[in-house]
Write a protein that holds these residues in place. Structure first.
Motif, short mmCIF file in Angstrom:
data_model
loop_
_atom_site.label_atom_id
_atom_site.label_comp_id
_atom_site.label_asym_id
_atom_site.label_seq_id
_atom_site.Cartn_x
_atom_site.Cartn_y
_atom_site.Cartn_z
N HIS A 1 -6.07 3.48 2.68
CA HIS A 1 -6.15 2.03 2.82
C HIS A 1 -6.11 1.70 4.31
N VAL B 1 0.85 -1.19 0.00
CA VAL B 1 0.00 0.00 0.00
C VAL B 1 0.89 1.23 0.00
N ASP C 1 -6.88 6.89 -1.42
CA ASP C 1 -6.12 5.68 -1.73
C ASP C 1 -5.92 5.58 -3.23
#
Length: 420
Positions: free
Chosen positions: A394, A69, A363
């Motif tokens: 996230h 991420v 995100d």
């Protein structure tokens, strides 16, 4: 003791007090009599430390992609501030009076704790002291159900752990979590829809109830719907927090078989639930979101609705080469076929599959992936909804937003709103 364990770590007096206390210590380190040249050197070192912290997060998040991420701006700022504060503390350890050295020594762990608390508040992973310490909030469901059936005026659901045997798959799963709505515990329970829900990786089924606040969201819905809510079963698709069988059947474990054979069979054997796929949904967050669309798209005979919260484009365990070798016996073709977009195309056209996509508004990486998967789903004939959580990334704040907004959609598509 319970009051202490249930102290909020994502807001409230504890977090505010910690921020203020650390701010006082940092201010104390800054207020130091020194010449202009020395002050300029200290400021330069602190700024250099902050830049180094920012670069470190950039490398870990965007270059090496160690966590899969992209870290949010607040997390980058917390890390930059932490490194800058640590540099400031270290500069006060040398050539300073004993009192200032003591101040610096205390400030170092305090800054570490504050940065960790700030980043945790950003992610929403550990909401309470209990969650941070790993102390279970719920006991076995069998124990919870040993008491009398609650009156229908008590619309709160019951949550607990259960063991779902891997009779067919042989998958080494940990305990599952179940939310039973009040209506399911009456003398003559109605037929209720089912949501099979999956947490992320690393993680465990309990994460959806602690960080995801699932029980409270379901209870709020049930309070305005006469105790009616879906039966939610959260099985373990991992086997251990650091494992990722990728929801396929492989040498890593028959995760797909467990989730689509053993778990549904156990649910049907224990609860009065809908028989048709229209009354079943599968949902998940992050790795669990990837699993939900993989399995939901691959098994329209089981699930009529999918909720994919911040799922990936394809299952992943390491880099592509490691993923293919570990989960697909070295077959690149098998790996490509396991991607949700490939599964959707292979089963097209769908006649009655609805997919709800949810993602954090900040995100960026997952927004792009979500849009790609949504387009693939619509090409395959599935109907879709898109939920975008404003100002989140996230993290578990996105999950809370998604579950809250998706529940009415899930209820409608699984037939809950037409129940008596």
């Amino acid at each position: 003791m319970n009051a202490l364990l249930d102290t909020s770590l994502v807001g409230g007096p504890f977090l505010i007090g910690l921020y203020l206390l650390t701010g006082l210590f940092v201010a104390g380190l800054l207020l130091r009599r020194q010449g202009v040249r020395a002050a300029a050197l200290t400021l330069a070192l602190v700024l250099a430390g902050a830049v180094a912290g920012w670069v470190l997060v950039w490398l870990v998040s965007d270059v090496w992609d160690l966590f899969g991420v992209s870290m949010s701006t607040p997390t980058r700022l917390w890390t930059a501030g932490l490194v800058g504060a640590l540099v400031l503390a270290v500069t006060n350890l040398f050539g300073a009076r004993p009192r200032r050295r003591v101040l610096a020594v205390v400030a170092i762990p305090l800054c570490l704790l504050t940065a960790a608390a700030g980043i945790n508040a950003e992610f929403g992973q550990f909401n309470t002291v209990r969650a941070a310490l790993g102390i279970p909030l719920y006991g076995a469901l069998t124990d919870a159900l040993a008491g009398p059936v609650p009156p229908i005026t008590d619309t709160r659901g019951t949550v607990g752990t259960v063991t779902i045997p891997a009779t067919v798959s042989g998958f080494a799963a940990r305990e599952a979590m179940v939310y039973l709505p009040a209506a399911a515990r009456t003398a003559k329970p109605p037929v209720l829809p089912v949501i099979e829900m999956l947490s992320g990786q690393p993680g465990s089924p309990s994460d959806l109830f602690t960080a995801g606040r699932l029980a409270g969201i379901l209870d709020a819905w049930a309070a305005t719907h006469h105790g009616l809510a879906p039966i939610v079963v959260v099985p373990d698709q991992l086997g251990a927090p650091d494992r990722n069988p990728m929801c396929v059947d492989s040498k890593l474990g028959n995760s797909a078989g467990y989730l689509t054979v053993d778990v549904p069979a156990w649910i049907r054997a224990h609860y009065r639930v809908a028989a048709a796929p229209g009354g079943w949904a599968i949902a998940g967050f992050s790795q669990g979101g990837t699993c939900s669309i993989q399995l939901g798209a691959d098994h329209p005979e089981l699930y009529g609705t999918v909720l994919d919260i911040s799922g990936e484009l394809a299952p992943k365990a390491g880099n592509p080469q490691q993923t293919v070798q570990a989960g697909f016996a070295g077959s690149a073709a098998a790996y490509a076929a396991a991607a949700p977009s490939a599964i959707l195309a292979a089963h097209a056209p769908y006649r009655a599959l609805h997919i709800i996509f949810a993602v954090g508004g900040d995100d960026t990486r997952y927004i792009a992936w979500t849009n790609t998967l949504r387009a693939a789903a619509e090409r395959a004939g599935a109907t879709t909804d898109l939920l975008v959580s404003p100002g989140t990334a996230h993290d578990w704040h996105t999950v809370v937003y998604a579950l809250t907004r998706a529940l009415p959609l899930l209820a409608a598509h699984t037939g809950l709103t037409v129940n008596p």
